[in-house]
Write a protein that holds these residues in place. Structure first.
Motif: not given
Length: 299
Positions: A15, A20, A22, A35, A39, A43, A91, A93, A120, A122, A124
Motif C-alpha cells: 500500500c 484510502y 474504503v 480489495r 487494503i 495499510v 498509508a 485508510a 494520493d 485511493f 476503494i
C-alpha cells in the motif's frame, strides 16, 4: 480467511503512501470486497468513525491493523494529524460505520485536506445504502437526487423539503428510526401522497422494504411500538403537470373547498403549487366560487 475462494497473499500486498477511502458493509459483514480486506490488512493505520464498531469487522477477517478514531466531533483536529502521517510516508485508510465514507458520514474534511496537500487518494468502492435501496425500490433509477439526512429542526427541515417539491427525479433520504415518522409527515404535507419506498435493516436478518403510496408507508409504521434500524427513504418524483381547462380547474377548486376547515388562502396556495398555476388566478376563482356557495369556507 473465512472465504471460500482464493485471495491474494496479504504479505505480497503493498500500500503506497496515501489516503484510502474504503467502503464497508452496511449490515451483512460479507458485503465487503476482497480489495477492501487486503487494503485494510496492509495499510499502516485505519481511521474509523467508531473504533469499537470497526473492530468487529476487522476481527471477522483477522485484520490487526491499528485503529484511530475519526468522527464528526474530532475530525477537524484529527484530519491534521492524519495528513501529517501520510506526509511522513504512511498509508491511512478511512472507514465509516457503514457504507462509503464522506457520503453523509465523516470524511469530507480529510479528503479535502489530502487534496490541498497534493496527496494520493485511493477510492476503494463498495456498498452504498442509497444505491442499494434504489436498486430494489421499483422507483425510477436512471436519475435521482441524493438528499441524505435533513436537518433535525422542523423549520430548517421544511425549508429543505420545500426546495425539492418540484424536483422531477427520485428523492433519496437517510433518516434515523426515531425521526422517520416526522419526516414522512412533513413530506406528506408539502408534496402529497407520492409513491414511496422505505428500506430498513438492509442486508440484515430483518431486512424490510415497504412500498406503496406515502400514506401506505405511514399506515404500516404507525402501530409499531418502535421502529428499528437506520432508514433509507425514497420518494417519487414530482408529478408532471399539464394545463387545466377552466372547467377542470373549477371542479378541482370546488372539491378542495368542500374539505372541512378548508380556507381559500390555503387551498389557493396548495393548488397553485400542485398544478403550476399563478396563485392569484386560483384565489380569485376560489373567492368567486365561495360567493356562490351556500356554505362559505373559513378564511
Amino acid at each position: 480467511m473465512p472465504l471460500s475462494w482464493p485471495m491474494d497473499d496479504p504479505s505480497t500486498i503493498s500500500c503506497p503512501s496515501g489516503l484510502y477511502v474504503v467502503a464497508t458493509p452496511i449490515g451483512n459483514l460479507e458485503d465487503i470486497t476482497l480489495r477492501a480486506i487486503n487494503i485494510l490488512a496492509n495499510v499502516d493505520l485505519i481511521a474509523a468513525e467508531d473504533t469499537r464498531h470497526t473492530s468487529r469487522l476487522l476481527a471477522r477477517y483477522f485484520i490487526q491493523t491499528p485503529l484511530i478514531s475519526y468522527h464528526e466531533h474530532n475530525e477537524q483536529q484529527r484530519a491534521g494529524q492524519l495528513i501529517d502521517k501520510i506526509l511522513a510516508g504512511s498509508a491511512v485508510a478511512l472507514v465509516s460505520d457503514a457504507g462509503t465514507p464522506s457520503v453523509s458520514d465523516p470524511g469530507y474534511r480529510l479528503v479535502c485536506a489530502a487534496i490541498e496537500n497534493d496527496l494520493d487518494i485511493f477510492p476503494i468502492p463498495g456498498v452504498s445504502a442509497a444505491v442499494t435501496a434504489l436498486s430494489a425500490s421499483g422507483l425510477p433509477t436512471d436519475t435521482f437526487v441524493f438528499v441524505g439526512f435533513v436537518p433535525k429542526k422542523k423549520g430548517k427541515r421544511m425549508d429543505v423539503l420545500r426546495s425539492l417539491i418540484d424536483e422531477p427525479r427520485t428523492l433519496v433520504f437517510y433518516e434515523s428510526p426515531r425521526r422517520v415518522m416526522a419526516l414522512l409527515e412533513d413530506i406528506h404535507v408539502l408534496m402529497g401522497d407520492r409513491p414511496t419506498v422505505l428500506a430498513r435493516e438492509m442486508t440484515k436478518l430483518h431486512e424490510e422494504f415497504i412500498r406503496g403510496r406515502l400514506t401506505d408507508v405511514q399506515a404500516a409504521l404507525k402501530d409499531r411500538p418502535e421502529i428499528k434500524g437506520e432508514c433509507t427513504l425514497l420518494i417519487g418524483a414530482a408529478p408532471s403537470t399539464r394545463s387545466l381547462s377552466d372547467s377542470e380547474l373549477d371542479v378541482v377548486i370546488r372539491q378542495a373547498l368542500s374539505t372541512p376547515g378548508a380556507r381559500v388562502s390555503s387551498v389557493s396556495k396548495a393548488l397553485a403549487r400542485q398544478h403550476g398555476l399563478p396563485r392569484k388566478i386560483i384565489y380569485e376563482m376560489a373567492l368567486e366560487i365561495e360567493k356562490n356557495t351556500d356554505t362559505p369556507t373559513n378564511d
